[in-house]
Write a protein that holds these residues in place. Structure first.
Motif, PDB file in Angstrom:
ATOM      1  N   THR A 377       6.119  -3.138 -12.378  1.00 17.38           N
ATOM      2  CA  THR A 377       6.693  -4.471 -12.599  1.00 17.38           C
ATOM      3  C   THR A 377       5.902  -5.473 -11.765  1.00 17.38           C
ATOM      4  O   THR A 377       6.094  -5.561 -10.548  1.00 17.38           O
ATOM      5  CB  THR A 377       8.178  -4.507 -12.189  1.00 17.38           C
ATOM      6  OG1 THR A 377       8.888  -3.497 -12.901  1.00 17.38           O
ATOM      7  CG2 THR A 377       8.783  -5.873 -12.499  1.00 17.38           C
ATOM      8  N   PRO A 378       4.998  -6.229 -12.376  1.00 17.19           N
ATOM      9  CA  PRO A 378       4.139  -7.131 -11.596  1.00 17.19           C
ATOM     10  C   PRO A 378       4.936  -8.190 -10.853  1.00 17.19           C
ATOM     11  O   PRO A 378       5.874  -8.784 -11.382  1.00 17.19           O
ATOM     12  CB  PRO A 378       3.230  -7.755 -12.668  1.00 17.19           C
ATOM     13  CG  PRO A 378       3.940  -7.555 -13.968  1.00 17.19           C
ATOM     14  CD  PRO A 378       4.732  -6.303 -13.827  1.00 17.19           C
ATOM     15  N   GLY A 379       4.571  -8.380  -9.580  1.00 14.42           N
ATOM     16  CA  GLY A 379       5.198  -9.405  -8.767  1.00 14.42           C
ATOM     17  C   GLY A 379       6.608  -9.094  -8.314  1.00 14.42           C
ATOM     18  O   GLY A 379       7.306  -9.968  -7.797  1.00 14.42           O
ATOM     19  N   ILE A 401       2.072   0.542  -5.296  1.00 14.07           N
ATOM     20  CA  ILE A 401       1.036   1.437  -5.814  1.00 14.07           C
ATOM     21  C   ILE A 401       0.940   1.458  -7.340  1.00 14.07           C
ATOM     22  O   ILE A 401       0.178   2.248  -7.898  1.00 14.07           O
ATOM     23  CB  ILE A 401       1.204   2.872  -5.279  1.00 14.07           C
ATOM     24  CG1 ILE A 401       2.486   3.517  -5.784  1.00 14.07           C
ATOM     25  CG2 ILE A 401       1.131   2.885  -3.771  1.00 14.07           C
ATOM     26  CD1 ILE A 401       2.529   5.013  -5.507  1.00 14.07           C
ATOM     27  N   SER A 402       1.699   0.598  -8.021  1.00 13.32           N
ATOM     28  CA  SER A 402       1.555   0.535  -9.479  1.00 13.32           C
ATOM     29  C   SER A 402       0.157   0.051  -9.843  1.00 13.32           C
ATOM     30  O   SER A 402      -0.428  -0.778  -9.159  1.00 13.32           O
ATOM     31  CB  SER A 402       2.603  -0.390 -10.087  1.00 13.32           C
ATOM     32  OG  SER A 402       3.893   0.162  -9.975  1.00 13.32           O
ATOM     33  N   ILE A 408       0.634  -4.502 -10.467  1.00 12.31           N
ATOM     34  CA  ILE A 408       0.951  -4.279  -9.055  1.00 12.31           C
ATOM     35  C   ILE A 408       2.138  -5.145  -8.625  1.00 12.31           C
ATOM     36  O   ILE A 408       2.285  -6.297  -9.053  1.00 12.31           O
ATOM     37  CB  ILE A 408      -0.291  -4.539  -8.167  1.00 12.31           C
ATOM     38  CG1 ILE A 408      -0.065  -3.999  -6.757  1.00 12.31           C
ATOM     39  CG2 ILE A 408      -0.660  -6.010  -8.143  1.00 12.31           C
ATOM     40  CD1 ILE A 408      -1.328  -4.000  -5.912  1.00 12.31           C
ATOM     41  N   GLU A 409       2.987  -4.590  -7.748  1.00 10.23           N
ATOM     42  CA  GLU A 409       4.206  -5.290  -7.315  1.00 10.23           C
ATOM     43  C   GLU A 409       3.909  -6.489  -6.412  1.00 10.23           C
ATOM     44  O   GLU A 409       4.686  -7.451  -6.371  1.00 10.23           O
ATOM     45  CB  GLU A 409       5.138  -4.328  -6.582  1.00 10.23           C
ATOM     46  CG  GLU A 409       5.834  -3.307  -7.452  1.00 10.23           C
ATOM     47  CD  GLU A 409       5.006  -2.055  -7.744  1.00 10.23           C
ATOM     48  OE1 GLU A 409       5.500  -1.188  -8.472  1.00 10.23           O
ATOM     49  OE2 GLU A 409       3.869  -1.962  -7.230  1.00 10.23           O
ATOM     50  N   ALA A 410       2.822  -6.454  -5.672  1.00  8.35           N
ATOM     51  CA  ALA A 410       2.402  -7.577  -4.816  1.00  8.35           C
ATOM     52  C   ALA A 410       0.995  -7.289  -4.315  1.00  8.35           C
ATOM     53  O   ALA A 410       0.611  -6.126  -4.161  1.00  8.35           O
ATOM     54  CB  ALA A 410       3.346  -7.763  -3.631  1.00  8.35           C
ATOM     55  N   MET A 411       0.253  -8.355  -4.037  1.00  2.00           N
ATOM     56  CA  MET A 411      -1.095  -8.188  -3.500  1.00  2.00           C
ATOM     57  C   MET A 411      -1.062  -8.201  -1.970  1.00  2.00           C
ATOM     58  O   MET A 411      -0.222  -8.869  -1.363  1.00  2.00           O
ATOM     59  CB  MET A 411      -2.002  -9.303  -4.007  1.00  2.00           C
ATOM     60  CG  MET A 411      -2.297  -9.220  -5.506  1.00  2.00           C
ATOM     61  SD  MET A 411      -3.078  -7.654  -6.002  1.00  2.00           S
ATOM     62  CE  MET A 411      -4.724  -7.876  -5.292  1.00  2.00           C
ATOM     63  N   ILE A 429      -4.471   0.355  -6.269  1.00  2.00           N
ATOM     64  CA  ILE A 429      -5.740  -0.136  -6.808  1.00  2.00           C
ATOM     65  C   ILE A 429      -6.719  -0.358  -5.662  1.00  2.00           C
ATOM     66  O   ILE A 429      -6.299  -0.546  -4.514  1.00  2.00           O
ATOM     67  CB  ILE A 429      -5.537  -1.466  -7.581  1.00  2.00           C
ATOM     68  CG1 ILE A 429      -4.954  -2.534  -6.645  1.00  2.00           C
ATOM     69  CG2 ILE A 429      -4.647  -1.256  -8.796  1.00  2.00           C
ATOM     70  CD1 ILE A 429      -4.924  -3.934  -7.231  1.00  2.00           C
ATOM     71  N   PRO A 430      -8.024  -0.338  -5.932  1.00  2.00           N
ATOM     72  CA  PRO A 430      -8.978  -0.651  -4.860  1.00  2.00           C
ATOM     73  C   PRO A 430      -8.905  -2.128  -4.501  1.00  2.00           C
ATOM     74  O   PRO A 430      -8.922  -2.992  -5.380  1.00  2.00           O
ATOM     75  CB  PRO A 430     -10.333  -0.290  -5.486  1.00  2.00           C
ATOM     76  CG  PRO A 430     -10.121  -0.309  -6.963  1.00  2.00           C
ATOM     77  CD  PRO A 430      -8.687   0.046  -7.191  1.00  2.00           C
ATOM     78  N   VAL A 431      -8.785  -2.421  -3.214  1.00  2.00           N
ATOM     79  CA  VAL A 431      -8.670  -3.799  -2.734  1.00  2.00           C
ATOM     80  C   VAL A 431      -9.641  -3.992  -1.576  1.00  2.00           C
ATOM     81  O   VAL A 431      -9.720  -3.149  -0.676  1.00  2.00           O
ATOM     82  CB  VAL A 431      -7.230  -4.116  -2.264  1.00  2.00           C
ATOM     83  CG1 VAL A 431      -7.142  -5.534  -1.705  1.00  2.00           C
ATOM     84  CG2 VAL A 431      -6.239  -3.944  -3.413  1.00  2.00           C
ATOM     85  N   GLN A 432     -10.354  -5.092  -1.589  1.00  2.00           N
ATOM     86  CA  GLN A 432     -11.262  -5.401  -0.496  1.00  2.00           C
ATOM     87  C   GLN A 432     -10.485  -5.731   0.773  1.00  2.00           C
ATOM     88  O   GLN A 432      -9.309  -6.105   0.727  1.00  2.00           O
ATOM     89  CB  GLN A 432     -12.150  -6.603  -0.875  1.00  2.00           C
ATOM     90  CG  GLN A 432     -13.081  -6.336  -2.035  1.00  2.00           C
ATOM     91  CD  GLN A 432     -14.100  -5.253  -1.716  1.00  2.00           C
ATOM     92  OE1 GLN A 432     -14.665  -5.227  -0.625  1.00  2.00           O
ATOM     93  NE2 GLN A 432     -14.330  -4.363  -2.677  1.00  2.00           N
TER      94      GLN A 432
END
Length: 540
Positions: A377-379, A401-402, A408-411, A429-432
């Protein structure tokens, strides 16, 4: 074998790397350009060609051409650029590759396609697909519950192919000893049913006794044909995943990545976060946001870890709160699954239980210290919800971790801002790395690829009879110490670029535990030696 057959066999083909002597011996004189190249030269050409492809799908199509032509070269390139190529051969590019599988189908990648309409052919199908190879590892899917995209029928065989690529690239599992398997039981995806190009059975999913009989026939046929095979179940639906795993796990070596793999990597991440915060696992309150297959797999593994640390069943269960589409799950919530029921709460615990359908309200009532999102569920992790969580715990552990990114639930940058840099984060997801108030925060990726290849290598090296809870726990604990937790902004999990190193660490921990428990073959006494003996390298 004829020369043309050798060149068209991806397990035997070396392409321009065949030496003059080999060309003469195998009848290849005149079938290849004159220059004899090294695998390094071939790999440079492949990587240069890969780089000029414009987008993820085009890059993946090119790599699949190499995969279909020369497995050794493919894995040489993949292993040398694994951090860059992992998202291309697997997540997130695997999603559109699955959705377009029937439209772009060229070759079946030595997969076995088993039909519920022809179950008498299961053993023959497995034998034909193996083509005389000594199969030690199967990844099988019915593709009902592919994370983030749902039911994709026979198209989902790509998930099995992709998982096996990671097994070989990360852990050195011999690619000639693996078999992707598709259980085609129909699909409820109307898009596929109405697509004239769809390659699977064009009827609704078969359920119930006939479905379980097919799964059983597959398992028995696989073990008959390949007596030492380790079976990895992937992306089965929430009603079937745990049920199938539980049916076989006490008899043969099986693993479900959605139930166990996601759980292991999240447990490893939580343990890593607690190394940073200096807190104890037994002092945490866990909120699982999304109580499907993955969410319940995570809750169950954390529960088993609490028990291994000395808590009783009753004490351990008190640490968990499940949130699904209905809100906080209670004993009288309608539609509870068998996996959810042991973890539900009593309404008498809360004065306002009827109002606990909103995440922010639930957090204020529960006061969790760990929140893991598998909801797609995004956000969903809103500013209000995260600030409420941060108000109740000094170092909130938050794992959205979606995946893919759009779900993704939050960045992480928002999570850090809303917690004033106190959140301990892992994402699917891969995140810098993210900068906040002068500190560079490394974001750990809760990627199952960190874990399942090492588990598989350890199981295969041990020739393990079963995959025990203790072996699973050892895998999670083995990632501890690989990150410098004293460094400001340290990640809770090691980076994917170190995957070759920690895959060996995980494998050793799993194999040693199997030996200690008496689950390894009698011939296996030394874990390191056993792992070294079966490890395959991409070289001619």
């Amino acid at each position: 074998m004829k020369a043309i057959d050798i060149i068209h066999n991806p397990f035997k083909n070396k392409g321009t790397a065949f030496t003059k002597e080999e060309r003469k011996k195998l009848g290849l004189i005149g079938t290849l350009p004159s220059d004899v190249q090294t695998i390094e030269q071939q790999a440079k050409r492949v990587y240069d060609q890969y780089k000029i492809r414009p987008d993820g799908m085009q890059k993946r199509k090119f790599l699949m051409e190499v995969f279909n032509t020369n497995r050794t070269l493919f894995y040489y390139v993949l292993s040398h650029h694994i951090e860059e190529l992992l998202p291309i051969v697997y997540d997130p590019v695997i999603a559109p590759a699955i959705e377009q599988y029937s439209e772009i189908f060229m070759l079946p990648q030595e997969a076995a396609f088993l039909s519920i309409d022809d179950t008498d052919e299961i053993e023959e199908s497995l034998k034909n697909a193996a083509d005389g190879r000594d199969i030690r590892l199967i990844v099988v899917t019915d593709a009902e519950g592919i994370l983030g995209i749902g039911d994709w029928g026979t198209n989902g065989v790509n998930i099995s192919v992709g998982k096996l690529m990671i097994y070989t690239a990360a852990a050195g599992i011999d690619p000639s000893q693996v078999l992707p398997v598709s259980l085609d039981v129909g699909t409820n995806n109307e898009t596929l049913l109405n697509d004239p190009l769809y390659l699977g059975l064009k009827h609704k999913r078969v359920t119930g006794e006939k479905y379980y009989d097919m799964v059983d026939k597959f398992v028995k046929s696989a073990r008959k044909l390949f007596p030492e095979v380790y079976i990895h179940f992937e992306d089965f639906g929430r009603d079937n995943a745990t049920k199938i795993l539980d049916k076989y796990r006490n008899d043969i070596p099986v693993f479900n990545d959605d139930v166990q793999g996601t759980g292991i990597v999240c447990l490893a991440g939580v343990l890593g976060a607690l190394e940073i915060s200096g807190q104890k696992l037994t002092d945490q309150k866990f909120l699982t946001f999304g109580a499907g297959t993955a969410g319940m797999g995570i809750a169950n593994l954390l529960f088993k870890e609490l028990k291994l640390q000395g808590l009783s069943d009753e004490e351990a269960r008190k640490h968990f709160y499940l949130v699904d589409k209905q809100g906080l799950l209670f004993e009288d919530t309608e539609g509870l699954t068998p996996e959810q029921k042991p973890f539900v709460r009593k309404r008498s615990e809360f004065e306002n239980s009827e109002e606990l359908t909103d995440l922010e309200a639930i957090i204020k009532a529960v006061k969790p210290s760990v929140m893991i999102g598998t909801s797609t569920t995004p956000g969903a992790f809103t500013e209000g919800a995260i600030r409420a969580m941060a108000a109740n715990t000094e170092r909130p552990i938050i794992f959205p971790i979606s995946n893919p990114t759009k779900l993704i639930e939050a960045m992480p940058n928002d999570l850090l801002k809303w917690t004033d840099g106190r959140a301990l984060i892992a994402t699917g997801i891969p995140v810098q790395a993210t900068e906040y108030k002068g500190v560079n925060y490394e974001i750990g990726q809760a990627n199952n690829a960190l874990i399942y290849p090492g588990v598989g290598l350890g199981v295969l090296a041990a020739k393990a009879k079963l995959v025990s809870d203790e072996m699973i726990s050892a895998a999670a604990h083995s990632l501890g110490g690989l990150v410098d937790t004293t460094k400001p902004g340290a990640a809770v999990l090691p980076p994917v670029k170190q995957i070759h190193t920690f895959t060996q660490t995980v494998a050793k921990a799993v194999c040693e535990t199997a030996i200690k428990q008496g689950l390894a073959d009698d011939s296996v006494k030394d874990a390191e030696a056993a792992i070294k003996a079966i490890k395959w390298e991409a070289k001619y």
